[in-house]
Scaffold this motif. Structure first.
Motif, PDB file in Angstrom:
ATOM      1  N   ARG A  14       0.825  -1.221   0.000  1.00  0.00           N
ATOM      2  CA  ARG A  14       0.000   0.000   0.000  1.00  0.00           C
ATOM      3  C   ARG A  14       0.849   1.258   0.000  1.00  0.00           C
ATOM      4  O   ARG A  14       0.600   2.191  -0.766  1.00  0.00           O
ATOM      5  CB  ARG A  14      -0.908   0.039   1.236  1.00  0.00           C
ATOM      6  CG  ARG A  14      -2.141  -0.731   1.173  1.00  0.00           C
ATOM      7  CD  ARG A  14      -3.127  -0.362   2.268  1.00  0.00           C
ATOM      8  NE  ARG A  14      -2.591  -0.018   3.575  1.00  0.00           N
ATOM      9  CZ  ARG A  14      -2.370   1.219   4.018  1.00  0.00           C
ATOM     10  NH1 ARG A  14      -2.623   2.257   3.272  1.00  0.00           N
ATOM     11  NH2 ARG A  14      -1.904   1.417   5.239  1.00  0.00           N
ATOM     12  N   GLU A  15       1.847   1.276   0.873  1.00  0.00           N
ATOM     13  CA  GLU A  15       2.685   2.472   0.988  1.00  0.00           C
ATOM     14  C   GLU A  15       3.500   2.719  -0.278  1.00  0.00           C
ATOM     15  O   GLU A  15       3.641   3.863  -0.709  1.00  0.00           O
ATOM     16  CB  GLU A  15       3.590   2.364   2.206  1.00  0.00           C
ATOM     17  CG  GLU A  15       2.815   2.494   3.516  1.00  0.00           C
ATOM     18  CD  GLU A  15       3.666   2.310   4.749  1.00  0.00           C
ATOM     19  OE1 GLU A  15       4.824   1.843   4.645  1.00  0.00           O
ATOM     20  OE2 GLU A  15       3.163   2.623   5.841  1.00  0.00           O
ATOM     21  N   GLU A  26     -10.510  -1.862  -2.338  1.00  0.00           N
ATOM     22  CA  GLU A  26     -11.325  -1.816  -3.556  1.00  0.00           C
ATOM     23  C   GLU A  26     -10.638  -2.532  -4.708  1.00  0.00           C
ATOM     24  O   GLU A  26     -11.289  -3.220  -5.495  1.00  0.00           O
ATOM     25  CB  GLU A  26     -11.623  -0.367  -3.939  1.00  0.00           C
ATOM     26  CG  GLU A  26     -12.592   0.308  -2.998  1.00  0.00           C
ATOM     27  CD  GLU A  26     -12.720   1.811  -3.230  1.00  0.00           C
ATOM     28  OE1 GLU A  26     -11.936   2.389  -4.025  1.00  0.00           O
ATOM     29  OE2 GLU A  26     -13.603   2.422  -2.589  1.00  0.00           O
ATOM     30  N   ARG A  27      -9.353  -2.376  -4.814  1.00  0.00           N
ATOM     31  CA  ARG A  27      -8.624  -2.984  -5.934  1.00  0.00           C
ATOM     32  C   ARG A  27      -8.547  -4.502  -5.847  1.00  0.00           C
ATOM     33  O   ARG A  27      -8.457  -5.170  -6.864  1.00  0.00           O
ATOM     34  CB  ARG A  27      -7.237  -2.367  -6.044  1.00  0.00           C
ATOM     35  CG  ARG A  27      -7.300  -0.979  -6.663  1.00  0.00           C
ATOM     36  CD  ARG A  27      -5.933  -0.318  -6.676  1.00  0.00           C
ATOM     37  NE  ARG A  27      -5.888   0.895  -7.454  1.00  0.00           N
ATOM     38  CZ  ARG A  27      -6.338   2.079  -7.060  1.00  0.00           C
ATOM     39  NH1 ARG A  27      -6.897   2.207  -5.872  1.00  0.00           N
ATOM     40  NH2 ARG A  27      -6.234   3.141  -7.826  1.00  0.00           N
ATOM     41  N   ILE A  28      -8.555  -5.034  -4.626  1.00  0.00           N
ATOM     42  CA  ILE A  28      -8.470  -6.498  -4.509  1.00  0.00           C
ATOM     43  C   ILE A  28      -9.810  -7.138  -4.146  1.00  0.00           C
ATOM     44  O   ILE A  28      -9.899  -8.358  -4.042  1.00  0.00           O
ATOM     45  CB  ILE A  28      -7.360  -6.945  -3.540  1.00  0.00           C
ATOM     46  CG1 ILE A  28      -7.655  -6.524  -2.106  1.00  0.00           C
ATOM     47  CG2 ILE A  28      -6.001  -6.458  -4.015  1.00  0.00           C
ATOM     48  CD1 ILE A  28      -6.755  -7.211  -1.088  1.00  0.00           C
ATOM     49  N   VAL A  35      -8.638  -5.056   5.406  1.00  0.00           N
ATOM     50  CA  VAL A  35      -7.248  -4.630   5.222  1.00  0.00           C
ATOM     51  C   VAL A  35      -6.677  -4.131   6.551  1.00  0.00           C
ATOM     52  O   VAL A  35      -5.558  -4.482   6.924  1.00  0.00           O
ATOM     53  CB  VAL A  35      -7.130  -3.552   4.118  1.00  0.00           C
ATOM     54  CG1 VAL A  35      -5.703  -3.018   4.042  1.00  0.00           C
ATOM     55  CG2 VAL A  35      -7.569  -4.122   2.774  1.00  0.00           C
ATOM     56  N   ALA A  36      -7.448  -3.346   7.272  1.00  0.00           N
ATOM     57  CA  ALA A  36      -7.000  -2.833   8.571  1.00  0.00           C
ATOM     58  C   ALA A  36      -6.707  -3.991   9.531  1.00  0.00           C
ATOM     59  O   ALA A  36      -5.699  -3.968  10.256  1.00  0.00           O
ATOM     60  CB  ALA A  36      -8.048  -1.908   9.165  1.00  0.00           C
ATOM     61  N   ILE A  53      -3.828 -10.616  -2.963  1.00  0.00           N
ATOM     62  CA  ILE A  53      -2.834  -9.628  -2.530  1.00  0.00           C
ATOM     63  C   ILE A  53      -1.585  -9.711  -3.397  1.00  0.00           C
ATOM     64  O   ILE A  53      -1.113  -8.713  -3.947  1.00  0.00           O
ATOM     65  CB  ILE A  53      -2.472  -9.831  -1.045  1.00  0.00           C
ATOM     66  CG1 ILE A  53      -3.676  -9.495  -0.157  1.00  0.00           C
ATOM     67  CG2 ILE A  53      -1.241  -9.000  -0.667  1.00  0.00           C
ATOM     68  CD1 ILE A  53      -3.550 -10.014   1.264  1.00  0.00           C
ATOM     69  N   TYR A  54      -1.030 -10.920  -3.513  1.00  0.00           N
ATOM     70  CA  TYR A  54       0.228 -11.059  -4.238  1.00  0.00           C
ATOM     71  C   TYR A  54       0.051 -10.975  -5.750  1.00  0.00           C
ATOM     72  O   TYR A  54       0.940 -10.486  -6.449  1.00  0.00           O
ATOM     73  CB  TYR A  54       0.960 -12.327  -3.802  1.00  0.00           C
ATOM     74  CG  TYR A  54       1.428 -12.206  -2.370  1.00  0.00           C
ATOM     75  CD1 TYR A  54       2.432 -11.310  -2.031  1.00  0.00           C
ATOM     76  CD2 TYR A  54       0.828 -12.928  -1.342  1.00  0.00           C
ATOM     77  CE1 TYR A  54       2.850 -11.147  -0.720  1.00  0.00           C
ATOM     78  CE2 TYR A  54       1.241 -12.788  -0.024  1.00  0.00           C
ATOM     79  CZ  TYR A  54       2.246 -11.894   0.276  1.00  0.00           C
ATOM     80  OH  TYR A  54       2.648 -11.730   1.574  1.00  0.00           O
ATOM     81  N   THR A  55      -1.088 -11.393  -6.264  1.00  0.00           N
ATOM     82  CA  THR A  55      -1.362 -11.225  -7.687  1.00  0.00           C
ATOM     83  C   THR A  55      -1.417  -9.736  -8.024  1.00  0.00           C
ATOM     84  O   THR A  55      -0.831  -9.279  -9.008  1.00  0.00           O
ATOM     85  CB  THR A  55      -2.688 -11.913  -8.084  1.00  0.00           C
ATOM     86  OG1 THR A  55      -2.564 -13.314  -7.832  1.00  0.00           O
ATOM     87  CG2 THR A  55      -3.018 -11.674  -9.542  1.00  0.00           C
TER      88      THR A  55
END
Length: 64
Positions: A14-15, A26-28, A35-36, A53-55
């Motif tokens: 994210r960072e 939203e993207r995944i 996520v939090a 996440i990794y994809t």
């Protein structure tokens, strides 16, 4: 079995991409609260979400 560090990896991804938890979620295709919880290790991550996440992380050069 691979030991993933989801908490660290999600936050780092994210960072690096300058995304908020909401934008990343939203993207995944998950909720921002998920996520939090991953980032604070308050929730186990399903294998299907680990794959998302990794994809997403490894596909960045082709989608940006």
């Amino acid at each position: 079995m691979v030991n993933y560090r989801i908490d660290e990896d999600v936050k780092l991804i994210r960072e690096l991409l300058n995304l908020s938890q909401k934008q990343f979620a939203e993207r995944i295709g998950v909720d921002a609260i998920t996520v939090a919880r991953w980032e604070t290790s308050k929730m186990d991550t399903k294998e299907s979400n680990i794959e998302k996440i990794y994809t997403f992380a490894f596909a960045i050069p082709t989608i940006w």
